[in-house]
Scaffold this motif. Structure first.
Motif, PDB file in Angstrom:
ATOM      1  N   ALA A  75       0.713  -1.202  -0.165  1.00 54.54           N
ATOM      2  CA  ALA A  75       0.021   0.082   0.028  1.00 54.54           C
ATOM      3  C   ALA A  75       0.884   1.154   0.002  1.00 54.54           C
ATOM      4  O   ALA A  75       0.604   2.103  -0.605  1.00 54.54           O
ATOM      5  N   ASP A  76       2.028   1.155   0.638  1.00 55.59           N
ATOM      6  CA  ASP A  76       2.664   2.436   0.874  1.00 55.59           C
ATOM      7  C   ASP A  76       4.140   2.105   1.698  1.00 55.59           C
ATOM      8  O   ASP A  76       4.002   1.619   2.670  1.00 55.59           O
ATOM      9  N   ALA A  77       5.085   2.534   0.992  1.00 54.33           N
ATOM     10  CA  ALA A  77       6.564   2.038   1.379  1.00 54.33           C
ATOM     11  C   ALA A  77       7.033   2.861   2.591  1.00 54.33           C
ATOM     12  O   ALA A  77       7.629   2.151   3.467  1.00 54.33           O
ATOM     13  N   SER A  78       6.628   4.071   2.715  1.00 60.61           N
ATOM     14  CA  SER A  78       7.003   5.047   3.746  1.00 60.61           C
ATOM     15  C   SER A  78       6.359   4.484   4.867  1.00 60.61           C
ATOM     16  O   SER A  78       7.084   4.582   6.087  1.00 60.61           O
ATOM     17  N   LEU A 243      10.009  -6.560  -1.182  1.00 63.43           N
ATOM     18  CA  LEU A 243       9.185  -7.571  -1.725  1.00 63.43           C
ATOM     19  C   LEU A 243       8.045  -6.872  -2.119  1.00 63.43           C
ATOM     20  O   LEU A 243       7.348  -7.096  -3.011  1.00 63.43           O
ATOM     21  N   GLY A 244       7.231  -6.466  -0.639  1.00 61.09           N
ATOM     22  CA  GLY A 244       5.838  -5.670  -0.946  1.00 61.09           C
ATOM     23  C   GLY A 244       5.896  -4.682  -2.184  1.00 61.09           C
ATOM     24  O   GLY A 244       4.802  -4.587  -2.967  1.00 61.09           O
ATOM     25  N   LEU A 245       6.859  -3.728  -1.802  1.00 58.22           N
ATOM     26  CA  LEU A 245       6.955  -2.761  -2.862  1.00 58.22           C
ATOM     27  C   LEU A 245       7.200  -3.055  -4.168  1.00 58.22           C
ATOM     28  O   LEU A 245       6.351  -2.624  -5.160  1.00 58.22           O
ATOM     29  N   ALA A 246       7.915  -4.019  -4.486  1.00 57.94           N
ATOM     30  CA  ALA A 246       8.230  -4.864  -5.857  1.00 57.94           C
ATOM     31  C   ALA A 246       6.977  -5.530  -6.441  1.00 57.94           C
ATOM     32  O   ALA A 246       6.611  -5.262  -7.532  1.00 57.94           O
ATOM     33  N   ARG A 247       6.414  -6.375  -5.425  1.00 63.33           N
ATOM     34  CA  ARG A 247       5.026  -6.917  -5.844  1.00 63.33           C
ATOM     35  C   ARG A 247       3.998  -5.791  -6.414  1.00 63.33           C
ATOM     36  O   ARG A 247       3.355  -6.013  -7.372  1.00 63.33           O
ATOM     37  N   ALA A 248       3.770  -4.849  -5.466  1.00 66.66           N
ATOM     38  CA  ALA A 248       2.918  -3.847  -6.106  1.00 66.66           C
ATOM     39  C   ALA A 248       2.898  -3.153  -7.382  1.00 66.66           C
ATOM     40  O   ALA A 248       2.214  -2.857  -8.028  1.00 66.66           O
ATOM     41  N   ASP A 251       2.751  -5.751 -10.154  1.00 69.83           N
ATOM     42  CA  ASP A 251       1.293  -6.084 -10.545  1.00 69.83           C
ATOM     43  C   ASP A 251       0.445  -4.855 -11.211  1.00 69.83           C
ATOM     44  O   ASP A 251      -0.266  -5.032 -12.180  1.00 69.83           O
ATOM     45  N   ALA A 252       0.919  -3.607 -10.779  1.00 71.71           N
ATOM     46  CA  ALA A 252       0.382  -2.481 -11.513  1.00 71.71           C
ATOM     47  C   ALA A 252       0.850  -2.403 -13.163  1.00 71.71           C
ATOM     48  O   ALA A 252      -0.027  -2.196 -13.880  1.00 71.71           O
ATOM     49  N   ALA A 253       2.263  -2.793 -13.225  1.00 73.37           N
ATOM     50  CA  ALA A 253       2.658  -2.926 -14.793  1.00 73.37           C
ATOM     51  C   ALA A 253       1.724  -3.891 -15.531  1.00 73.37           C
ATOM     52  O   ALA A 253       1.702  -3.725 -16.749  1.00 73.37           O
ATOM     53  N   THR A 254       1.763  -5.093 -14.852  1.00 66.80           N
ATOM     54  CA  THR A 254       0.920  -5.989 -15.327  1.00 66.80           C
ATOM     55  C   THR A 254      -0.643  -5.814 -15.959  1.00 66.80           C
ATOM     56  O   THR A 254      -0.852  -6.108 -16.929  1.00 66.80           O
ATOM     57  N   GLU A 255      -1.009  -5.304 -14.791  1.00 71.83           N
ATOM     58  CA  GLU A 255      -2.426  -4.681 -15.313  1.00 71.83           C
ATOM     59  C   GLU A 255      -2.613  -3.561 -16.285  1.00 71.83           C
ATOM     60  O   GLU A 255      -3.205  -3.738 -16.961  1.00 71.83           O
ATOM     61  N   LEU A 256      -1.621  -2.752 -16.360  1.00 72.57           N
ATOM     62  CA  LEU A 256      -1.346  -1.693 -17.319  1.00 72.57           C
ATOM     63  C   LEU A 256      -1.226  -2.289 -18.849  1.00 72.57           C
ATOM     64  O   LEU A 256      -1.805  -2.167 -19.829  1.00 72.57           O
TER      65      LEU A 256
END
Length: 390
Positions: A75-78, A243-248, A251-256
């Motif tokens: 959801a948010d890396a920070s 890992l969570g940041l990379a997954r998000a 996934d966004a690139a795949t959806e695009l």
């Protein structure tokens, strides 16, 4: 109220993703977690994930903490970075007198943050006197207490040393109200962490608030979690955050790619090069995650059955975390470039995730020198001994 009754830490983290995603723009703009996000993390007990059960914490297994971090980072890396930092800081309770730990962690909001190791304190009757400034205090803007890792100077001017001759490092703890904060976190990535600086002037620190953090001789808890040092848990938590940041991002690139047709080219979903790149990048990310979690499970298995912490464990955790961060950065880079011009628009979050990932890759847990340290230890053939560093 954002509390989710009956949910465990990972489920709670997952349930908070919509709120954190909603507030992520405000977190980025203000360089602070929003009050709503901070309150939700507190109410769901996420800051207490690594606090001893004797103090009302979860004392969660290492893998559970990592999964919690991974879900928040999607959801948010920070937000994940602040949560991970302050959660690990709470492990200090295992080295404190119970009354001191209770005062820090069971008085709302019960959040501890700290900066980098630096400076000295003067030993005085009943405690220590501190006058110094420290940097890189992630999560400090949500904290009720601050800490600092310092060398100790005796009254005669000599440096206090341990039995092996190395300098004694104390983690001094003091209320947030005792410090002056400095708004210095003007950066390109992890902006929302508010990783600011702080100082104290001629502050008295009672002995009970000066912990021998990560010193086995000072440990008051018996759980497997506290056989690990805070640095080891930091590394695995930030590896999981990556890992969570990379997954998000992937996934966004795949959806695009499912719906985008670049100008003058065929649809991305029908492009063989894109198909192959997504497949390969997916494999890279899954391999990195499997490696990190398998390493955590193996170490946890040994410690849970009563085995002592060894150099082998230290090196296994160290290189797994560093390599995972590097692989996560490669995944984010691939996804960012795959998105093309879409990635440069702030509304699409690709550019923020790119900046956040590379901020993570610049900090201490991702240093290439960790591989040299690991190689040196492996070649020494003495991996069954206690850790050479903590």
């Amino acid at each position: 109220m954002n509390k989710q009754p009956g949910f465990d830490l990972v489920e709670s983290a997952r349930s908070l993703q919509p709120l954190i995603t909603r507030d992520s723009d405000e977190i980025e703009r203000t360089r602070r977690l929003t009050p709503a996000v901070t309150s939700a993390l507190i109410e769901n007990g996420l800051y207490r994930s690594l606090l001893p059960q004797s103090l009302g914490g979860s004392e969660a297994p290492l893998e559970t903490f990592m999964q919690m971090q991974e879900e928040i980072a999607k959801a948010d890396a920070s937000t994940a970075w602040c949560l991970g930092q302050c959660s690990v800081c709470a492990m200090t309770a295992a080295y404190l007198d119970p009354d001191a730990a209770n005062e820090i962690f069971n008085t709302a909001p019960g959040i501890l943050a700290w900066g980098a190791i630096a400076h000295e304190v003067q030993a005085v009757p009943g405690g220590y006197k501190a006058s110094a400034r420290w940097d890189f205090a992630s999560g400090s803007r949500q904290a009720s207490w601050l800490g600092a890792h310092v060398r100790v100077v005796e009254a005669d001017g000599t440096q206090r040393r341990k039995k092996d001759g190395s300098p004694e490092i104390r983690t001094i703890l003091f209320p947030m109200a005792s410090a002056t904060m400095y708004d210095v976190w003007d950066v390109i990535g992890l902006r929302g962490t508010g990783t600011d600086s702080y100082s104290v002037e001629n502050l008295f620190i009672p002995e009970k608030f000066a912990a021998l953090r990560d010193d086995p001789t000072a440990l008051r808890e018996n759980g497997a979690l506290y056989k690990l040092t805070t640095n080891m848990v930091f590394s695995m938590g930030f590896g999981a955050t990556s890992l969570g940041l990379a997954r998000a991002t992937l996934d966004a690139a795949t959806e695009l790619a499912r719906g985008k047709t670049p100008q003058g080219l065929k649809a991305m979903k029908d492009n063989n090069a894109v198909q192959g790149l997504i497949g390969k990048t997916e494999a890279t990310l899954r391999a990195a995650r499997a490696y990190l979690y398998t390493t955590a499970a193996e170490v946890w298995r040994d410690l849970s059955r009563g085995d002592p912490l060894t150099e082998q464990h230290r090196i296994a955790l160290r290189i797994a975390a560093t390599w995972t961060i590097h692989q996560s950065a490669a995944v984010v880079d691939t996804a960012y470039h795959m998105a093309g011009a879409t990635a440069v628009f702030a509304a699409n979050k690709f550019e923020r995730r790119f900046r956040d990932m590379h901020a993570i890759a610049q900090q201490i847990q991702a240093r290439n020198t960790h591989y040299e340290d690991a190689g040196k230890a492996i070649l020494s053939t003495s991996l069954a001994t206690p850790p050479t560093a903590r």
